[in-house]
Design an enzyme around this catalytic site. Structure first.
Site, PDB file in Angstrom:
ATOM      1  N   HIS A 158       0.925  -1.071   0.045  1.00  0.00           N
ATOM      2  CA  HIS A 158      -0.096   0.031  -0.073  1.00  0.00           C
ATOM      3  C   HIS A 158       0.977   1.383   0.021  1.00  0.00           C
ATOM      4  CE1 HIS A 158       0.829   0.937   4.399  1.00  0.00           C
ATOM      5  NE2 HIS A 158       0.558  -0.020   4.657  1.00  0.00           N
ATOM      6  N   CYS A 174       2.883  -5.162   6.878  1.00  0.00           N
ATOM      7  CA  CYS A 174       2.643  -4.589   5.276  1.00  0.00           C
ATOM      8  C   CYS A 174       3.704  -4.212   4.703  1.00  0.00           C
ATOM      9  CB  CYS A 174       1.110  -3.809   5.273  1.00  0.00           C
ATOM     10  SG  CYS A 174      -0.305  -4.359   5.812  1.00  0.00           S
TER      11      CYS A 174
END
Length: 199
Positions: A158, A174
């Site tokens: 992301h 992440c």
């Protein structure tokens, strides 16, 4: 047309001012104050906000048996490679999980979202009960401009509004990129793409 451009610029200027004020209200270190690096992204900013990546994306030699289009993430190097074929790959700088949050495995992209919303997982809320239970997508969202979802995991590739964290081990698992880089990658991959994560 000129009036439309002027109105658009005025609206963006107002939003930028609001985002700056909001950052000040939350300690000036991103939306969640001085401990924002525990979450998966950054503070208020615009698309591509926060500046360029300290690790510019570039085409590099990459000898492998992976099919073109495969994403290979090397957490030790803190780099993401998009295999191009012919012994080459497009290399991006990324932020990875802190000690205790790194992982490895092979998944496929199961979803792609522009300006995604964010719901902190239960495990993160246990560590940070001050976090909001949900955030709509937009310039304040810690997932940034784009999110690429990995299999059935809670993890994503992301965007981030904190380019200074690229190349660092700062996330909860992440993989973060600058908004500019994640948007570039987003446009090059599709649902079903294989993602190989190596430690």
């Amino acid at each position: 047309m000129t009036r439309f451009v002027a109105l658009l610029f005025a609206a963006l200027t107002l939003l930028a001012g609001a985002g700056h004020a909001q950052a000040q209200n939350f300690g000036g270190s991103g939306f969640f104050g001085t401990d924002s690096r525990d979450i998966m992204g950054g503070g208020p900013n615009f698309f591509g906000g926060g500046g360029a990546s300290p690790i510019p994306r570039t085409t590099v030699s990459f000898a492998s048996n992976y099919a073109p289009g495969t994403i290979v993430i090397n957490t030790a190097e803190r780099r993401l490679y998009l295999v191009l074929g012919n012994g080459q790959a497009l290399r991006y700088g990324i932020g990875v999980g802190r000690d205790g949050f790194r992982w490895s495995g092979t998944h496929r992209i199961t979803a792609k979202k522009e300006w995604p919303s964010w719901t902190p997982p239960v495990q993160m809320l246990a560590r940070r009960p001050d976090l909001p239970r949900h955030m709509a997508g937009g310039i304040d969202n810690p997932l940034g401009a784009r999110a690429i979802y990995l299999g059935s995991t809670l993890y994503r590739i992301h965007g981030s509004n904190e380019p200074e964290t690229i190349g660092q081990a700062v996330s909860s698992g992440c993989f973060r990129m600058t908004n500019d880089d994640v948007t570039d990658l987003y446009g090059r991959v599709s649902i079903g793409t294989t993602v190989v994560v190596k430690n």
